[in-house]
Motif scaffolding. Sequence first.
Motif, PDB file in Angstrom:
ATOM      1  N   TYR A 167      14.380  12.588  -8.169  1.00 43.05           N
ATOM      2  CA  TYR A 167      14.644  11.474  -9.088  1.00 43.05           C
ATOM      3  C   TYR A 167      13.730  11.567 -10.313  1.00 43.05           C
ATOM      4  O   TYR A 167      12.635  12.141 -10.245  1.00 43.05           O
ATOM      5  N   ASP A 168      14.190  10.955 -11.415  1.00 49.07           N
ATOM      6  CA  ASP A 168      13.401  10.876 -12.652  1.00 49.07           C
ATOM      7  C   ASP A 168      12.948   9.441 -12.887  1.00 49.07           C
ATOM      8  O   ASP A 168      13.445   8.511 -12.246  1.00 49.07           O
ATOM      9  N   GLN A 169      12.063   9.277 -13.865  1.00 47.26           N
ATOM     10  CA  GLN A 169      11.605   7.947 -14.309  1.00 47.26           C
ATOM     11  C   GLN A 169      11.218   7.071 -13.113  1.00 47.26           C
ATOM     12  O   GLN A 169      11.699   5.946 -12.977  1.00 47.26           O
ATOM     13  N   VAL A 170      10.381   7.616 -12.269  1.00 46.95           N
ATOM     14  CA  VAL A 170       9.966   6.890 -11.056  1.00 46.95           C
ATOM     15  C   VAL A 170       8.824   5.950 -11.417  1.00 46.95           C
ATOM     16  O   VAL A 170       7.809   6.380 -11.975  1.00 46.95           O
TER      17      VAL A 170
ATOM     18  N   ASP B 192       1.677  -3.825  -5.629  1.00 45.79           N
ATOM     19  CA  ASP B 192       2.827  -2.935  -5.678  1.00 45.79           C
ATOM     20  C   ASP B 192       3.871  -3.441  -4.682  1.00 45.79           C
ATOM     21  O   ASP B 192       3.544  -3.706  -3.520  1.00 45.79           O
ATOM     22  N   ARG B 193       5.140  -3.578  -5.119  1.00 45.88           N
ATOM     23  CA  ARG B 193       6.134  -4.157  -4.197  1.00 45.88           C
ATOM     24  C   ARG B 193       7.472  -3.422  -4.193  1.00 45.88           C
ATOM     25  O   ARG B 193       8.187  -3.450  -3.208  1.00 45.88           O
ATOM     26  N   PHE B 194       7.822  -2.758  -5.290  1.00 47.51           N
ATOM     27  CA  PHE B 194       9.084  -2.005  -5.280  1.00 47.51           C
ATOM     28  C   PHE B 194       8.953  -0.810  -6.207  1.00 47.51           C
ATOM     29  O   PHE B 194       8.134  -0.812  -7.143  1.00 47.51           O
ATOM     30  N   THR B 195       9.748   0.213  -5.918  1.00 46.94           N
ATOM     31  CA  THR B 195       9.745   1.405  -6.771  1.00 46.94           C
ATOM     32  C   THR B 195      11.178   1.689  -7.205  1.00 46.94           C
ATOM     33  O   THR B 195      12.114   1.594  -6.403  1.00 46.94           O
ATOM     34  N   SER B 196      11.321   2.005  -8.484  1.00 48.07           N
ATOM     35  CA  SER B 196      12.644   2.324  -9.032  1.00 48.07           C
ATOM     36  C   SER B 196      12.664   3.783  -9.472  1.00 48.07           C
ATOM     37  O   SER B 196      11.629   4.355  -9.815  1.00 48.07           O
ATOM     38  N   ALA B 197      13.854   4.361  -9.450  1.00 46.47           N
ATOM     39  CA  ALA B 197      13.997   5.769  -9.805  1.00 46.47           C
ATOM     40  C   ALA B 197      15.406   5.994 -10.331  1.00 46.47           C
ATOM     41  O   ALA B 197      16.360   5.391  -9.837  1.00 46.47           O
ATOM     42  N   HIS B 198      15.521   6.842 -11.342  1.00 43.63           N
ATOM     43  CA  HIS B 198      16.832   7.138 -11.939  1.00 43.63           C
ATOM     44  C   HIS B 198      17.323   8.473 -11.410  1.00 43.63           C
ATOM     45  O   HIS B 198      16.556   9.445 -11.329  1.00 43.63           O
ATOM     46  N   TRP B 199      18.609   8.476 -11.054  1.00 45.03           N
ATOM     47  CA  TRP B 199      19.185   9.741 -10.611  1.00 45.03           C
ATOM     48  C   TRP B 199      19.575  10.542 -11.829  1.00 45.03           C
ATOM     49  O   TRP B 199      20.197  10.036 -12.746  1.00 45.03           O
ATOM     50  N   ARG B 200      19.143  11.783 -11.864  1.00 48.35           N
ATOM     51  CA  ARG B 200      19.252  12.559 -13.096  1.00 48.35           C
ATOM     52  C   ARG B 200      20.698  12.898 -13.431  1.00 48.35           C
ATOM     53  O   ARG B 200      21.593  12.803 -12.583  1.00 48.35           O
ATOM     54  N   VAL B 201      20.874  13.311 -14.627  1.00 51.77           N
ATOM     55  CA  VAL B 201      22.223  13.431 -15.178  1.00 51.77           C
ATOM     56  C   VAL B 201      23.035  14.517 -14.489  1.00 51.77           C
ATOM     57  O   VAL B 201      24.214  14.338 -14.210  1.00 51.77           O
TER      58      VAL B 201
ATOM     59  N   GLN C 199       0.817  -1.215   0.000  1.00 48.62           N
ATOM     60  CA  GLN C 199       0.000   0.000   0.000  1.00 48.62           C
ATOM     61  C   GLN C 199       0.855   1.272   0.000  1.00 48.62           C
ATOM     62  O   GLN C 199       0.333   2.369   0.201  1.00 48.62           O
ATOM     63  N   GLN C 200       2.164   1.116  -0.188  1.00 50.10           N
ATOM     64  CA  GLN C 200       3.065   2.278  -0.083  1.00 50.10           C
ATOM     65  C   GLN C 200       3.564   2.790  -1.432  1.00 50.10           C
ATOM     66  O   GLN C 200       4.366   3.723  -1.460  1.00 50.10           O
ATOM     67  N   GLY C 201       3.103   2.217  -2.531  1.00 46.34           N
ATOM     68  CA  GLY C 201       3.625   2.600  -3.846  1.00 46.34           C
ATOM     69  C   GLY C 201       3.507   4.097  -4.111  1.00 46.34           C
ATOM     70  O   GLY C 201       4.488   4.756  -4.484  1.00 46.34           O
ATOM     71  N   ARG C 202       2.326   4.627  -3.892  1.00 48.74           N
ATOM     72  CA  ARG C 202       2.112   6.051  -4.174  1.00 48.74           C
ATOM     73  C   ARG C 202       3.012   6.928  -3.299  1.00 48.74           C
ATOM     74  O   ARG C 202       3.647   7.868  -3.782  1.00 48.74           O
ATOM     75  N   ALA C 203       3.082   6.601  -2.003  1.00 48.44           N
ATOM     76  CA  ALA C 203       3.898   7.406  -1.076  1.00 48.44           C
ATOM     77  C   ALA C 203       5.377   7.337  -1.448  1.00 48.44           C
ATOM     78  O   ALA C 203       6.090   8.346  -1.390  1.00 48.44           O
ATOM     79  N   VAL C 204       5.843   6.160  -1.851  1.00 44.03           N
ATOM     80  CA  VAL C 204       7.270   6.019  -2.185  1.00 44.03           C
ATOM     81  C   VAL C 204       7.576   6.745  -3.497  1.00 44.03           C
ATOM     82  O   VAL C 204       8.624   7.392  -3.623  1.00 44.03           O
ATOM     83  N   ARG C 205       6.671   6.666  -4.448  1.00 45.64           N
ATOM     84  CA  ARG C 205       6.902   7.432  -5.694  1.00 45.64           C
ATOM     85  C   ARG C 205       7.015   8.924  -5.378  1.00 45.64           C
ATOM     86  O   ARG C 205       7.874   9.627  -5.913  1.00 45.64           O
ATOM     87  N   GLN C 206       6.160   9.386  -4.479  1.00 44.17           N
ATOM     88  CA  GLN C 206       6.195  10.808  -4.105  1.00 44.17           C
ATOM     89  C   GLN C 206       7.526  11.163  -3.442  1.00 44.17           C
ATOM     90  O   GLN C 206       8.117  12.214  -3.728  1.00 44.17           O
ATOM     91  N   ILE C 207       8.006  10.284  -2.562  1.00 44.85           N
ATOM     92  CA  ILE C 207       9.297  10.526  -1.896  1.00 44.85           C
ATOM     93  C   ILE C 207      10.406  10.659  -2.955  1.00 44.85           C
ATOM     94  O   ILE C 207      11.211  11.590  -2.927  1.00 44.85           O
TER      95      ILE C 207
END
Length: 280
Positions: free
Chosen positions: A255-258, A268-277, A241-249
């Motif tokens: 971060y980009d491409q969250v 929902d089980r994991f969230t990925s994010a790219h550190w921008r250039v 139930q934390q997907g939305r909150a983690v994307r917001q964090i």
Amino acid sequence: MNVAQALASATAELATTSPEPEVDAKWLLADVLDCELTRLILDRAKVLSDVQCQQYHDFIARRAAGEPVAYITGRRGFWSIELQVNTSTLIPRADTECLVDYALQLSLPAKASVLDLGTGTGAIALALAAENPSWAVTAVDKFAEVVALARANQQQLQLKNVSIFQSDWLDSVDGEFDLITANPPYIDSLDPHLAQGDVSFEPKSALVAAESGLADIHTIARGARQHLVNGGVLVVEHGYQQGRAVRQIMQDYGYDQVETGQDFGRNDRFTSAHWRVNLP
Ligand SMILES: C[S@@+](CC[C@H](N)C(=O)[O-])C[C@H]1O[C@@H](n2cnc3c(N)ncnc32)[C@H](O)[C@@H]1O
């Protein structure tokens, strides 16, 4: 008592306390007999020795009292590897394999540097290292006994491309990484699941985080920015139930491409994010 009789009586004994009595009875007997599960079918008439009967009886009594099978046998399969487990940390979960699968599909350099935070048994770090011998994998945990367990697993698996040491999240970590993974504690301290089933035997240090379970994810997302190469990826496991909150964090930390991935149950089980250039 033969194998078939032992399984029947253990399954009956576990019927009211275990969600999967027959499965548990088989895993525990296979451990006592030091054999594959399939041998239990082939050797149904095999008679157990007195020592084996006593050990099986003890194992079933512990399982009937609620103790997780993996803590009784001291091992658990994860991805393509087998891991020693003990009560210092979490028993690796099948759903965490979805994070491993996702990480393995990322476009990373051939000699990627990878960091696993809160490594526990080493599940994520050792699975990634086993799949990619050319990757350099660093793994940390806050607790010395957990680090010792992860190192024991590393040695057993003979993985030379892994370095494991003690660190409070990123405090003792130097350098930059192409990929940072973490399965941190993310359960709220008041969550009733903490008192139920296998979880009730696992240490709170592996399970519970402040701020509705999100405090450690905040710490990791904030700190990882200084340790990701340009375009590096952070992948963090969290509650269903934390997907939305983690994307917001992740977005709040720049971060980009969250994006959020699902587990085997399509939660929902994991969230990925790219550190921008360009770092700020
Ligand atoms: C949910 S368990 C995950 C273990 C393993 N990565 C897995 O997926 O099975 C969380 C792990 O984080 C570790 N941990 C908790 N607080 C930590 C901190 N401040 N710094 C580093 N590790 C921490 C715990 O000891 C535990 O091993």
